[in-house]
Write a protein that holds these residues in place. Structure first.
Motif, short mmCIF file in Angstrom:
data_model
loop_
_atom_site.label_atom_id
_atom_site.label_comp_id
_atom_site.label_asym_id
_atom_site.label_seq_id
_atom_site.Cartn_x
_atom_site.Cartn_y
_atom_site.Cartn_z
N GLU A 230 31.97 57.77 48.87
CA GLU A 230 33.33 57.55 48.40
C GLU A 230 33.53 56.22 47.68
N GLY A 231 32.52 55.36 47.73
CA GLY A 231 32.63 54.07 47.06
C GLY A 231 32.80 52.93 48.04
N VAL A 232 32.42 51.71 47.62
CA VAL A 232 32.41 50.57 48.51
C VAL A 232 32.75 49.31 47.70
N TYR A 233 33.29 48.31 48.35
CA TYR A 233 33.53 47.01 47.75
C TYR A 233 32.21 46.47 47.19
N PRO A 234 32.16 46.07 45.92
CA PRO A 234 30.86 45.74 45.31
C PRO A 234 30.17 44.51 45.88
N PHE A 235 30.91 43.69 46.65
CA PHE A 235 30.35 42.43 47.13
C PHE A 235 30.29 42.40 48.66
N PHE A 236 30.03 43.58 49.26
CA PHE A 236 30.01 43.67 50.73
C PHE A 236 28.86 42.87 51.35
N ALA A 237 27.83 42.60 50.57
CA ALA A 237 26.67 41.82 51.02
C ALA A 237 25.90 41.41 49.78
N PRO A 238 25.03 40.39 49.86
CA PRO A 238 24.17 40.08 48.72
C PRO A 238 23.24 41.26 48.43
N LEU A 239 23.21 41.70 47.19
CA LEU A 239 22.42 42.86 46.80
C LEU A 239 21.44 42.49 45.69
N ASP A 240 20.19 42.81 45.92
CA ASP A 240 19.14 42.75 44.89
C ASP A 240 18.21 43.90 45.24
N ASN A 241 18.76 45.10 45.19
CA ASN A 241 18.14 46.28 45.78
C ASN A 241 17.76 47.31 44.73
#
Length: 335
Positions: A230-241
């Motif tokens: 459904e979608g998520v806040y883009p900055f919920f955690a540091p991402l480099d995935n």
């Protein structure tokens, strides 16, 4: 509808501008063929991260985190090694923290404008870079090839067509990604907390401490499951995935929704991109990069089937091409 294509400055740099009704876009041929701006001037939306006034030098120092940079070959290669057909080519190690090569040569190269103008319903620009013995990149990646980009602007948003042709006499690996930098928020008056992102990801690749894939997968976190749901806040955690791409409804796409306005930016990448990278600058609000990528990170050094990791060749005279589109859709009812 006002439809135009013309040469003019962007923050002092030579640019080709496209206009089509409410939309405008700017291309910087001299710095990587970067589509640096895509805007809705009627609503005041700025969809891509731009250098902004006084920021052009920062852009030149880090051109990979603005607009739509072209990565060829993309992402990281262990110790700079790129094995192919019994040869091992040596790319420059330009990421000291990992000892890897990262992101290739074309996002900083000068591209040539082949054509720009208007059609019945769109404005467009076509740029190309041709690599042979005379090009600096040939020293490290000694293949002859042409990469061509065409951007079109219309009521249907921004279209992108990319084409790679093998101009040489031996097979070459086809390795490509776009480090697309998307604003969140893209609308004036909205906050990053108003945004939700969806991405057609499948499995998450496990990466080691050098940011190279181990060949295994990792379980998705609850937020990553929301990313493909459904979608998520883009900055919920540091991402480099890094993820496999799994099209939904026949499309491989990112959707970024401003929940305050009920407006969604759709980034519909083609299904030839078998991988997604997502990077959000350490979870710093403002922008993030959903990156459609043909191949797995470090693919030529990974002992997995080519079809699984997006590693394939172009034979002499062969072409590869794909299309993508960024466009806006509005919810039937505002949330």
């Amino acid at each position: 509808m006002d439809i135009r294509a013309y040469e003019g400055p962007y923050e002092g740099e030579d640019a080709v501008w496209l206009k089509a009704g409410r939309y405008e876009a700017a291309m910087l041929p001299g710095t990587g063929g970067n589509l640096i701006a895509f805007r809705d001037t009627q609503s005041g939306y700025r969809f891509l991260r731009e250098p902004g006034p006084g920021g052009i030098e920062a852009f030149k120092q880090s051109p990979g985190v603005y607009g739509i940079p072209v990565l060829f070959p993309p992402n990281r290669y262990e110790d700079g090694k790129l094995p192919w057909n019994g040869q091992v080519y040596r790319l420059p190690v330009n990421e000291q923290a990992t000892g890897n090569h990262i992101h290739g040569f074309l996002y900083t190269a000068a591209w040539q404008v082949e054509d720009f103008g208007t059609g019945r319903n769109e404005s467009y620009v076509t740029v190309a870079v041709k690599v042979d013995e005379k090009h600096p990149a040939y020293e490290y990646f000694p293949f002859k090839y042409t990469v061509k980009l065409r951007y079109g602007l219309s009521e249907a948003g921004l279209s992108q067509q990319v084409l790679i042709r093998n101009d040489g006499e031996e097979s070459m690996p086809c390795l490509l990604a776009f480090h697309t930098a998307v604003n969140a928020p893209f609308a004036r008056g909205s906050a990053a907390a108003d945004y939700r992102v969806k991405l057609t990801v499948g499995e998450r690749w496990e990466l080691d401490d050098r940011m190279l894939p181990t060949g295994s997968y990792q379980p998705l976190s609850p937020e990553e499951k929301e990313l493909r749901g459904e979608g998520v806040y883009p900055f919920f955690a540091p991402l480099d995935n890094h993820y496999t791409a799994v099209p939904q409804n026949g499309r491989n796409r990112m959707e970024l929704t401003d929940t305050r306005l009920g407006v969604t930016l759709v980034y519909d990448a083609g299904t030839s991109y078998k991988q997604w990278m997502i990077w959000n600058n350490g979870a710093a609000e403002g922008f993030f990069c959903p990156e459609p990528q043909i191949n797995l990170i470090n693919a030529p050094n990974v002992e997995l089937p080519g079809e699984e990791i997006g590693l394939f060749s172009l034979q002499p005279g062969e072409y590869w091409e794909e299309t993508a589109r960024l466009y806006v859709k509005e919810a039937s009812a505002r949330t």
